[in-house]
Design a protein around this motif. Structure first.
Motif: not given
Lengths: 393, 393
Positions: A198-199, A201-202, A205-207
């Motif tokens: 989960a971390e 992916y976060h 996507i935040m980049g």
């Protein structure tokens, strides 16, 4: 942002000219490109619509490409490409997942309507979404055409990246480094595996500041324990172990451009065999990157890597790398050159590869990979993460 | 967890018996299943390896299925299935993405070696990864076999979910509700789109207490503004608007089982036309779910929905739903029944659908979908999120 995708119109024009030159050389009047990355590279088209048949057509005598896809996605083509309206051709909604009729019946109609029914047509026989049924309907609908495999003609045209593409890939490398370091920072014995993912992916996507992230063509891979002996297992809810290995393989993605990276973590004090293997892998990558310069070949890079492995009593049977860049699921590789014996593709500046430096034994594995761009000075890393067996104790 | 995937051995045995009965009826000795969801459903096999050719074989006279895939993934088959060693058959690493040879040359060898060279073989002609080239190499390698499309035989066998599957799908519904509510709670004008998507991914993978999340077969879709007029656009770094629409389409996933949901958000005070359309869509879903009970057909559900739309001066050309459950990228739909005119599939308890209630007009769209399971009392929702145009002011 120009009207014609995310690159300058001149860049799309150059790509198209290159593809048409390759078509002439290969003897095709028309190519049909269903690989979503080829569709995007040729036109800018972007959307998660590749689960239905769709394609981009390039004909030698047609100035611009033609987008063919589902009616409800035609607006996406209008919004993400600069194609003129006559070059955006939707198929009827009723054809979606029908057992008898098929969208490519209408594609055959379109090709005939344009007067190309007797063309020499190159198709992407092994593109992931060009199914046996797509091909069968097309061949049946165009009995006078001559079909041949175009052998990933557009994928090969994508091999050398432009400066504008490299700028995105470098941002992807920054995103990848950030996501990997963030994940490693969160990994502790007892933390459920899915919490780490989960971390990841976060962070993906935040980049990074100024460069938001995009979805990766492959989900985060995180084999744990004995699972490290095989590369494509995904996570569970189980806790990370007190003692043992975990491998992380992830990409950073910027506007569909990828940089991929693998790192291996050991919880607790690692056995010497693991440390030695990690050391050999890092040394093997160094040896390969040293040779990754213009006029050397793919197989030379692999041989340099394999020599270091051999010296350390190790061996990797599978190829050790493949080109990366613009990609959609299910693969961030480009299906062209491979870093393996027999591949005599000459390296040129601007080619990007994922140097997939991993060794999977019967009961465990270690992988410490790098994405790199070919330069006159050798392979330049696109990511920056500690190059060692990472110990979390 | 049994040795044979995540379900009880008896469940896999029942699935296999059902598939063999369908094979006999359809006249196949052997089927070749490349759809990753079919592979997993038949054997438990799970891993992100579907970007290379791989499949599960079912032969009427072979007790258990046979897994065929890449050498480095064979260990994944050993770890995620309970198949005996002789039923796990790896292909040579050198065949990966080779222009001349193909992994299915070795598949043809395997089929001949088992004495099935003259079999009546059913292939999945339109499975996403069964490429034209896979088919060509197989046909060439088995000149005495008789090939036919098996018309998604295993996908059809998957249509009615078992209790064990429904338990996972209900957990997926909870994960989906949680992720959707979490995302809506974070959406505000000015927030970059990718920040919302990062939150969605995080919530999807964290899951809910007792049920961690898995990756979805489709990335979060979030068209914004004019983008809501087409369903498959993905996010950018742009800020959410002060005034306008955004649609969120996401799934919750539990051990590869999906529940999908769509909601539409309006920033600022919405025009009456949007509110009216949302109301009609919700009413149309209610009408459809009311009819989603055993012995009614797919087309009856669609007709009930379309009648409400028509009454409100609206129309949706595309089908309004498809089965969901076990899925891998690029699609969480199962490619069998569709909620559309002409589909006379009879509903039965345990079937699950995504009621894709969306209307996309020329310059905007509204979608408020539901995933549901067919019960004697009608369609039962799998998610629980406010059923209205969600206003963020």
């Amino acid at each position: 942002m120009s009207g014609f995708g995310i690159f300058a119109d001149t860049e799309y024009a150059r790509r198209l000219a290159d593809v048409k030159a390759r078509m002439e050389k290969a003897g095709f009047d028309l190519i049909i490109c269903q690989d979503p990355a080829n569709m995007c590279w040729l036109t800018g088209y972007d959307g998660w619509s590749f689960y239905v048949p769709q394609c981009v057509l390039v004909h030698l005598e047609e100035e611009r490409p033609i987008w063919f896809g589902r009616a409800q996605d035609a607006k996406s083509a209008r919004m993400t490409t600069g194609l003129p309206e006559r070059n955006i051709v939707p198929f009827s909604e009723r054809l979606v997942q029908q057992p008898v009729e098929h969208p490519y019946d209408e594609l055959a109609d379109l090709i005939r309507a344009r007067g190309w029914g007797r063309a020499r047509i190159g198709v992407e026989m092994d593109a992931h979404y060009y199914t046996a049924r797509c091909h069968a309907h097309l061949v049946q609908g165009l009995p006078e055409a001559r079909f041949a495999n175009n052998h990933d003609l557009v994928n090969w045209a994508r091999l050398i990246k432009s400066d504008a593409e490299l700028a995105l890939i470098r941002e992807a490398g920054q995103i990848c480094s950030h996501a990997m370091n963030h994940a490693i920072g969160k990994m502790r014995p007892g933390v459920p595996q899915n919490h780490i993912v989960a971390e990841i992916y976060h962070a993906q996507i935040m980049g990074v500041p100024g460069a938001g992230g995009d979805y990766a063509a492959i989900c985060p891979l995180m084999p744990v324990g004995e699972g490290t002996s095989t590369p494509h297992l995904t996570w569970t809810d189980e806790p990370l172990p007190d003692n043992g290995l975990a491998i992380l393989e992830i990409a950073g993605v910027r506007r569909r451009y990828h940089a991929a990276l693998t790192r291996t973590v050991h919880f607790g004090k690692p056995p010497k065999a693991y440390l030695d293997m990690a050391k050999a892998i890092v040394e093997g990558v160094d040896a390969g990157l040293e040779l990754a310069r213009p006029s050397n070949t793919c197989e030379q890079v692999e041989a340099a890597w394999q020599a270091v492995l051999r010296k350390n009593g190790l061996r990797k049977e599978s190829r050790v790398g493949y080109p990366v860049g613009l990609a959609y699921p299910p693969d961030w590789g480009e299906r062209t050159a491979s870093l393996r014996p027999g591949d005599t593709t000459e390296l040129q500046p601007g080619m990007c590869f994922h140097f997939m430096a991993g060794v999977w034994l019967d009961d465990f594995g270690v992988a410490i990979s790098e994405s790199f761009v070919v330069t006159e000075r050798g392979g330049e890393r696109l990511c920056n993460v500690a190059r060692e067996l990472i110990i979390i104790d």
